[in-house]
Structures are given as C-alpha cells and as structure tokens.
Design a protein around this motif. Structure first.
Motif, PDB file in Angstrom:
ATOM      1  N   TYR A 109       0.842  -1.208   0.000  1.00 54.32           N
ATOM      2  CA  TYR A 109       0.000   0.000   0.000  1.00 54.32           C
ATOM      3  C   TYR A 109       0.874   1.255   0.000  1.00 54.32           C
ATOM      4  CZ  TYR A 109      -3.584   3.302   1.622  1.00 54.32           C
ATOM      5  OH  TYR A 109      -4.438   4.377   1.745  1.00 54.32           O
ATOM      6  N   LEU A 110       1.905   1.244   0.852  1.00 57.76           N
ATOM      7  CA  LEU A 110       2.791   2.418   0.950  1.00 57.76           C
ATOM      8  C   LEU A 110       3.557   2.640  -0.352  1.00 57.76           C
ATOM      9  CD1 LEU A 110       4.182   1.871   4.573  1.00 57.76           C
ATOM     10  CD2 LEU A 110       2.400   3.482   3.839  1.00 57.76           C
ATOM     11  N   ALA A 111       3.998   1.543  -0.973  1.00 60.76           N
ATOM     12  CA  ALA A 111       4.744   1.667  -2.222  1.00 60.76           C
ATOM     13  C   ALA A 111       3.837   2.198  -3.334  1.00 60.76           C
ATOM     14  CB  ALA A 111       5.341   0.319  -2.604  1.00 60.76           C
ATOM     15  N   GLU A 112       2.608   1.711  -3.344  1.00 60.46           N
ATOM     16  CA  GLU A 112       1.650   2.113  -4.382  1.00 60.46           C
ATOM     17  C   GLU A 112       1.258   3.591  -4.245  1.00 60.46           C
ATOM     18  OE1 GLU A 112      -2.889   0.763  -5.431  1.00 60.46           O
ATOM     19  OE2 GLU A 112      -1.577  -0.654  -4.365  1.00 60.46           O
ATOM     20  N   HIS A 113       1.253   4.095  -3.010  1.00 62.26           N
ATOM     21  CA  HIS A 113       0.817   5.480  -2.766  1.00 62.26           C
ATOM     22  C   HIS A 113       1.986   6.408  -2.441  1.00 62.26           C
ATOM     23  CE1 HIS A 113      -2.861   3.089  -2.187  1.00 62.26           C
ATOM     24  NE2 HIS A 113      -3.471   4.149  -2.699  1.00 62.26           N
ATOM     25  N   ARG A 114       3.140   6.099  -3.010  1.00 63.01           N
ATOM     26  CA  ARG A 114       4.345   6.885  -2.755  1.00 63.01           C
ATOM     27  C   ARG A 114       4.151   8.388  -2.950  1.00 63.01           C
ATOM     28  NH1 ARG A 114       9.164   4.094  -2.461  1.00 63.01           N
ATOM     29  NH2 ARG A 114       8.779   2.027  -3.264  1.00 63.01           N
ATOM     30  N   ALA A 115       3.344   8.779  -3.948  1.00 60.33           N
ATOM     31  CA  ALA A 115       3.204  10.197  -4.264  1.00 60.33           C
ATOM     32  C   ALA A 115       2.503  10.947  -3.133  1.00 60.33           C
ATOM     33  CB  ALA A 115       2.434  10.368  -5.573  1.00 60.33           C
ATOM     34  N   SER A 116       1.589  10.273  -2.435  1.00 59.74           N
ATOM     35  CA  SER A 116       0.847  10.982  -1.386  1.00 59.74           C
ATOM     36  C   SER A 116       1.313  10.639   0.023  1.00 59.74           C
ATOM     37  CB  SER A 116      -0.653  10.708  -1.518  1.00 59.74           C
ATOM     38  OG  SER A 116      -0.892   9.319  -1.551  1.00 59.74           O
ATOM     39  N   ILE A 117       2.070   9.550   0.172  1.00 58.92           N
ATOM     40  CA  ILE A 117       2.518   9.133   1.512  1.00 58.92           C
ATOM     41  C   ILE A 117       4.042   9.093   1.552  1.00 58.92           C
ATOM     42  CG2 ILE A 117       2.429   7.322   3.272  1.00 58.92           C
ATOM     43  CD1 ILE A 117      -0.157   6.345   1.704  1.00 58.92           C
ATOM     44  N   TRP A 118       4.593   9.884   2.459  1.00 59.28           N
ATOM     45  CA  TRP A 118       6.056   9.916   2.631  1.00 59.28           C
ATOM     46  C   TRP A 118       6.444   8.852   3.650  1.00 59.28           C
ATOM     47  CZ3 TRP A 118       9.200  13.491   6.233  1.00 59.28           C
ATOM     48  CH2 TRP A 118      10.557  13.460   5.886  1.00 59.28           C
ATOM     49  N   THR A 119       6.986   7.726   3.184  1.00 62.96           N
ATOM     50  CA  THR A 119       7.454   6.682   4.099  1.00 62.96           C
ATOM     51  C   THR A 119       8.941   6.890   4.318  1.00 62.96           C
ATOM     52  OG1 THR A 119       5.761   5.167   3.275  1.00 62.96           O
ATOM     53  CG2 THR A 119       7.590   4.190   4.509  1.00 62.96           C
ATOM     54  N   GLU A 120       9.293   7.175   5.561  1.00 68.24           N
ATOM     55  CA  GLU A 120      10.682   7.555   5.834  1.00 68.24           C
ATOM     56  C   GLU A 120      11.071   7.112   7.237  1.00 68.24           C
ATOM     57  OE1 GLU A 120      13.734   7.910   5.483  1.00 68.24           O
ATOM     58  OE2 GLU A 120      13.761   9.585   4.070  1.00 68.24           O
ATOM     59  N   ARG A 121      12.365   6.984   7.470  1.00 66.79           N
ATOM     60  CA  ARG A 121      12.884   6.567   8.777  1.00 66.79           C
ATOM     61  C   ARG A 121      12.436   7.552   9.866  1.00 66.79           C
ATOM     62  NH1 ARG A 121      18.498   7.165   6.077  1.00 66.79           N
ATOM     63  NH2 ARG A 121      17.162   8.813   5.277  1.00 66.79           N
ATOM     64  N   PHE A 122      12.258   7.010  11.057  1.00 60.97           N
ATOM     65  CA  PHE A 122      11.749   7.797  12.178  1.00 60.97           C
ATOM     66  C   PHE A 122      12.573   9.076  12.419  1.00 60.97           C
ATOM     67  CE2 PHE A 122      11.757   8.822  16.711  1.00 60.97           C
ATOM     68  CZ  PHE A 122      10.404   8.948  16.977  1.00 60.97           C
ATOM     69  N   GLY A 123      13.894   8.922  12.501  1.00 58.75           N
ATOM     70  CA  GLY A 123      14.749  10.075  12.815  1.00 58.75           C
ATOM     71  C   GLY A 123      14.672  11.145  11.733  1.00 58.75           C
ATOM     72  N   ALA A 124      14.572  10.730  10.488  1.00 61.42           N
ATOM     73  CA  ALA A 124      14.514  11.694   9.382  1.00 61.42           C
ATOM     74  C   ALA A 124      13.200  12.473   9.408  1.00 61.42           C
ATOM     75  CB  ALA A 124      14.686  10.969   8.046  1.00 61.42           C
ATOM     76  N   VAL A 125      12.100  11.797   9.721  1.00 61.53           N
ATOM     77  CA  VAL A 125      10.815  12.507   9.812  1.00 61.53           C
ATOM     78  C   VAL A 125      10.836  13.466  11.003  1.00 61.53           C
ATOM     79  CG1 VAL A 125       8.311  12.291  10.073  1.00 61.53           C
ATOM     80  CG2 VAL A 125       9.546  10.630   8.680  1.00 61.53           C
ATOM     81  N   ALA A 126      11.361  12.998  12.138  1.00 59.13           N
ATOM     82  CA  ALA A 126      11.416  13.866  13.324  1.00 59.13           C
ATOM     83  C   ALA A 126      12.247  15.114  13.032  1.00 59.13           C
ATOM     84  CB  ALA A 126      12.006  13.102  14.511  1.00 59.13           C
TER      85      ALA A 126
END
Ligand SMILES: [Zn+2]
Length: 256
Positions: A230-247
């Motif tokens: 699901y996350l791969a398919e919706h890459r354009a709208s969902i930013w999946t990133e490592r915890f530290g990088a998002v923080a």
C-alpha cells in the motif's frame, strides 16, 4: 444580511495541512523493536522488495545483535536507520518476563544514563550516523520507585523518541520526545486503515513492529506485506521515511 466587502463571512475550515515533502499528504515510519531474528529474516527482504526504508530500535544485549552485528551494519548501508532501545530493555516489574535487577524500578538516572550512552556507542560502532533516535522500552518514560521521568535525559542524548500512545502523531503539536505509535501486530486492512487516518488529518503514523512472521507480538507476513504494498503504491501521497529523518523534518518546519 449578506456578507459585505468590509465584513466578509467568517470561513471555518480545517487548520492548514502540514507541508510534508514533495506534496505528500501524510508521513509513515516503519519501526522494528528489540533486534529480533524474524525482522532480519522476514521484514528486511520485504522492505527491499518495496524499496522502503525503516528504523530498527536495537536492544543492545539482544541475542540476534550479538550473534551477527554485521547483519545490522548492513542495514545502515541499505539505507535503514538504527536507533537506541536501551541495552537491557527495562520495563515495569509487573511484567513477568522482566529479569530480577532489570526492572525500571531498579534504575536511577545514573544507571539509565550509562545504559543510554553505551547504547549510543553501539550504534556508532554499527556505522549509524548521529544524531540518534530512541524508543522507550514498553513505552514507559519513568525510572525508579518514584516513577521519575527520564524524558529530560533522553532529550540530552537523542534527537527524538518514540512513545506508545496509539494514535496518529500531530506534527504541529505532539512532543518529538514521546511520539505516538501504533502497534504493528494487526491485520493488513487494520494497518492500512491507520495510514488512511493519517491521510485524512495530514499526520504522521509510526508503526511499532516486533516479530514479523515469527518471534512475539507478531504481524503475519501477509499483513506486513499488505501495508508495504500500500505504501509503495501510494508513494506520491505518503512519505514513508525513517523515524529520525521525519522527526528532524518536523523539528525544522516547526523551527521556521
Ligand atoms: Zn522493546
């Protein structure tokens, strides 16, 4: 009376959506706790298949880590983040599996500081670049019989910390030293429903996984795969990133 030019009708709407990178409407972090074998065996290959990066919160004295530190060093080269989760995973004495002498009640700030510094050194030895992230074992933010907060200590040593309040993180409001997180041992549709909730409010959902098709508090392989797909398919709208990088991104946006 219709609204006039000098007195326009008041518009009530949602607060301005948080500006995630590249127009994404929500952020997701996949986190895996305790350095357990099923994560190396099952989660890591699945993440690679979908081209996603995650955070592994390592218990310093975990068997899988002692047996194969090179497997963890390889995670850093593959683009994942290694975070701290203490050396000995202290939790409240009320849990039957807590080893005598290793309950949170047995720790004072000196002992906890020494533990966290050792945990950080270990991350460094595994080639994880600073600054480091942390996840509270059992989500507990206290030590000692008096349940004193050790959040101030965590703030000194880490860039951000994951808590265990099960909800979507509000990037405007929530403390980056107790970021809410959702347990990952759910079905595929329950996992994706959490991402949909984050999309509705422009938030950040952090998943806490333990066993993946093995070990304990286990998510089954299909459910885990369903979320990753699901996350791969919706890459354009969902930013999946490592915890530290998002923080770090959230902290920078807030600082502006
Ligand atoms: Zn843990």
């Amino acid at each position: 009376m219709p609204p006039s030019r000098d007195r326009p009708a008041r518009v009530l709407g949602p607060v301005e959506a948080f500006a995630w990178p590249d127009g994404a409407r929500a952020a997701v972090s996949l986190t895996y706790d305790d350095a357990i074998a099923s994560q190396l065996d099952n989660a890591v290959p699945a993440l690679a298949r979908y081209g996603l990066h995650a955070t592994f919160f390592l218990t310093g004295h975990a068997d899988a880590l002692r047996a194969s530190p090179e497997s963890y060093r390889a995670l850093v080269s593959a683009g994942h983040e290694l975070g701290a989760h203490t050396m000995d995973h202290p939790c409240a004495r009320s849990f039957s599996w807590v080893k005598p002498g290793f309950a949170l009640e047995d720790y004072d700030s000196t002992r906890m500081e020494a533990d966290l510094r050792e945990n950080r050194q270990e991350l460094q030895a595994l080639a994880q670049p600073a600054p480091f992230s942390f996840a509270y074992p059992c989500g507990a933010t206290w030590i000692g019989a008096a349940h004193a907060s050790y959040v101030p200590l965590v703030k000194e040593l880490f860039i951000a910390a994951r808590g265990s309040n099960s909800r979507v993180c509000d990037p405007y409001q929530d403390s980056l030293f107790e970021v809410p997180s959702v347990p990952g041992n759910l079905s595929g549709s329950e996992l994706t429903a959490w991402v949909e909730r984050a999309l509705l409010v422009g938030g950040w959902v952090v998943f806490t996984f333990h066993g993946v098709a093995g070990d304990y508090l286990t998510v089954n392989a299909d459910a885990h795969e369903a979320l990753l797909g699901y996350l791969a398919e919706h890459r354009a709208s969902i930013w999946t990133e490592r915890f530290g990088a998002v923080a770090r991104y959230v902290a920078a946006k807030r600082g502006r």
